[in-house]
Design a protein around this motif. Structure first.
Motif, PDB file in Angstrom:
ATOM      1  N   SER A  24      -4.785 -23.057  23.477  1.00 12.87           N
ATOM      2  CA  SER A  24      -4.117 -23.416  22.221  1.00 12.87           C
ATOM      3  C   SER A  24      -5.104 -23.984  21.206  1.00 12.87           C
ATOM      4  O   SER A  24      -5.040 -23.654  20.020  1.00 12.87           O
ATOM      5  N   VAL A  25      -6.011 -24.832  21.665  1.00 15.59           N
ATOM      6  CA  VAL A  25      -7.008 -25.410  20.758  1.00 15.59           C
ATOM      7  C   VAL A  25      -7.898 -24.302  20.190  1.00 15.59           C
ATOM      8  O   VAL A  25      -8.201 -24.284  18.984  1.00 15.59           O
ATOM      9  N   LEU A  26      -8.307 -23.358  21.020  1.00 13.05           N
ATOM     10  CA  LEU A  26      -9.153 -22.260  20.537  1.00 13.05           C
ATOM     11  C   LEU A  26      -8.410 -21.382  19.539  1.00 13.05           C
ATOM     12  O   LEU A  26      -9.022 -20.823  18.625  1.00 13.05           O
ATOM     13  N   SER A  27      -7.108 -21.247  19.697  1.00  9.40           N
ATOM     14  CA  SER A  27      -6.353 -20.377  18.793  1.00  9.40           C
ATOM     15  C   SER A  27      -6.261 -20.962  17.388  1.00  9.40           C
ATOM     16  O   SER A  27      -6.004 -20.233  16.433  1.00  9.40           O
ATOM     17  N   TRP A  28      -6.478 -22.266  17.237  1.00 10.78           N
ATOM     18  CA  TRP A  28      -6.402 -22.880  15.911  1.00 10.78           C
ATOM     19  C   TRP A  28      -7.601 -22.510  15.044  1.00 10.78           C
ATOM     20  O   TRP A  28      -7.585 -22.740  13.840  1.00 10.78           O
ATOM     21  N   ASP A  29      -8.650 -21.930  15.623  1.00  9.82           N
ATOM     22  CA  ASP A  29      -9.805 -21.490  14.838  1.00  9.82           C
ATOM     23  C   ASP A  29      -9.561 -20.147  14.164  1.00  9.82           C
ATOM     24  O   ASP A  29     -10.344 -19.740  13.311  1.00  9.82           O
ATOM     25  N   MET A  30      -8.491 -19.460  14.542  1.00  8.17           N
ATOM     26  CA  MET A  30      -8.190 -18.150  13.966  1.00  8.17           C
ATOM     27  C   MET A  30      -7.266 -18.305  12.758  1.00  8.17           C
ATOM     28  O   MET A  30      -6.484 -19.248  12.678  1.00  8.17           O
ATOM     29  N   PRO A  41      -4.619 -13.026  12.912  1.00  9.84           N
ATOM     30  CA  PRO A  41      -4.882 -12.941  14.350  1.00  9.84           C
ATOM     31  C   PRO A  41      -4.572 -14.238  15.099  1.00  9.84           C
ATOM     32  O   PRO A  41      -4.483 -14.236  16.307  1.00  9.84           O
ATOM     33  N   GLY A  42      -4.360 -15.338  14.404  1.00 10.69           N
ATOM     34  CA  GLY A  42      -4.056 -16.600  15.066  1.00 10.69           C
ATOM     35  C   GLY A  42      -2.572 -16.875  15.229  1.00 10.69           C
ATOM     36  O   GLY A  42      -2.188 -17.849  15.880  1.00 10.69           O
ATOM     37  N   PHE A  43      -1.720 -16.019  14.665  1.00  4.88           N
ATOM     38  CA  PHE A  43      -0.277 -16.261  14.692  1.00  4.88           C
ATOM     39  C   PHE A  43       0.279 -16.279  16.112  1.00  4.88           C
ATOM     40  O   PHE A  43       0.854 -17.267  16.557  1.00  4.88           O
ATOM     41  N   PHE A  44       0.110 -15.202  16.833  1.00  6.66           N
ATOM     42  CA  PHE A  44       0.686 -15.122  18.171  1.00  6.66           C
ATOM     43  C   PHE A  44      -0.037 -15.959  19.219  1.00  6.66           C
ATOM     44  O   PHE A  44       0.618 -16.547  20.074  1.00  6.66           O
ATOM     45  N   PRO A  45      -1.369 -16.052  19.177  1.00  6.99           N
ATOM     46  CA  PRO A  45      -1.996 -16.967  20.139  1.00  6.99           C
ATOM     47  C   PRO A  45      -1.516 -18.408  19.987  1.00  6.99           C
ATOM     48  O   PRO A  45      -1.306 -19.091  20.981  1.00  6.99           O
ATOM     49  N   ARG A  46      -1.310 -18.868  18.773  1.00  8.94           N
ATOM     50  CA  ARG A  46      -0.787 -20.223  18.576  1.00  8.94           C
ATOM     51  C   ARG A  46       0.628 -20.342  19.113  1.00  8.94           C
ATOM     52  O   ARG A  46       0.963 -21.303  19.812  1.00  8.94           O
ATOM     53  N   GLY A  49       0.519 -19.935  22.992  1.00 11.37           N
ATOM     54  CA  GLY A  49      -0.180 -21.047  23.632  1.00 11.37           C
ATOM     55  C   GLY A  49       0.624 -22.329  23.622  1.00 11.37           C
ATOM     56  O   GLY A  49       0.756 -23.015  24.642  1.00 11.37           O
ATOM     57  N   VAL A  50       1.200 -22.660  22.485  1.00  4.71           N
ATOM     58  CA  VAL A  50       1.973 -23.899  22.386  1.00  4.71           C
ATOM     59  C   VAL A  50       3.256 -23.795  23.205  1.00  4.71           C
ATOM     60  O   VAL A  50       3.620 -24.732  23.935  1.00  4.71           O
ATOM     61  N   ALA A  51       3.948 -22.666  23.116  1.00  7.91           N
ATOM     62  CA  ALA A  51       5.192 -22.499  23.881  1.00  7.91           C
ATOM     63  C   ALA A  51       4.924 -22.549  25.385  1.00  7.91           C
ATOM     64  O   ALA A  51       5.657 -23.211  26.140  1.00  7.91           O
ATOM     65  N   PHE A 151       8.373  -6.256  14.006  1.00  7.90           N
ATOM     66  CA  PHE A 151       6.949  -6.279  13.710  1.00  7.90           C
ATOM     67  C   PHE A 151       6.583  -5.399  12.511  1.00  7.90           C
ATOM     68  O   PHE A 151       5.814  -5.809  11.654  1.00  7.90           O
ATOM     69  N   GLU A 152       7.097  -4.192  12.464  1.00  9.39           N
ATOM     70  CA  GLU A 152       6.709  -3.256  11.399  1.00  9.39           C
ATOM     71  C   GLU A 152       7.369  -3.583  10.067  1.00  9.39           C
ATOM     72  O   GLU A 152       6.724  -3.518   9.035  1.00  9.39           O
TER      73      GLU A 152
END
Length: 164
Positions: A24-30, A41-46, A49-51, A151-152
């Motif tokens: 989660s911390v790494l995803s905040w860099d995107m 690119p950081g939307f879904f990792p955040r 990760g948090v969920a 998504f589309e």
């Protein structure tokens, strides 16, 4: 306050929570959003990760090492008792092949067709029976179509279009 014993499952959940926290911390860099307004690119990792971290912490909080869940494998090995739990190597191999097939189909036929074929096939494999045919078909078509529209059309994310 007395610290309680975690057991194997508790230690696993603790380590998993640490990995998810790092993820989660790494995803905040995107980037959250692209300059064009699309999700970044950081939307879904955040989001994931948090969920996942919250769910893991809830599972760790609710974990009871005295429920016997941690002793199952060791007890069976020591006593030699058969628990009647079947193993399914052919089913596992089929699921792995289906996942590989999905990624190939995703590139060739696109997200919508690949999702429908994969989910319908997985549901028929994991939830067989004529009684469940209509429910499997509805879920196998409905979920990929709903996700495609989300998504589309709503999120304006680019999914693989394939040859279609």
């Amino acid at each position: 306050m007395r610290l309680r014993r975690l057991g194997a499952r508790g230690m696993f959940l603790g380590v998993l929570a640490g990995v998810l926290a790092g993820y989660s911390v790494l995803s905040w860099d995107m980037a959250w959003r692209m300059p064009s307004g699309q999700i970044g690119p950081g939307f879904f990792p955040r989001l994931i990760g948090v969920a996942a971290l919250v769910l893991c912490l809830v599972a760790l909080w609710r974990h009871d090492p005295g429920d016997g869940a941690d002793t199952g494998a060791d007890t069976r090995a020591d006593t030699g008792a058969d628990t009647g739990t079947p193993t399914h190597p052919p089913l596992l191999a089929g699921a792995v092949c289906a996942c590989v097939g999905f990624f190939v189909l995703l590139a060739v036929a696109g997200a919508l067709v690949g999702g429908v074929v994969f989910l319908s096939g997985a549901l028929m494999l994991l939830n067989p029976g004529r009684r469940r045919l209509v429910g499997n078909a509805a879920l196998g078509v409905g979920l990929p179509v709903t996700l495609y529209v989300l998504f589309e059309r709503v999120l304006d994310a680019q999914l693989p279009s394939g040859i279609f």
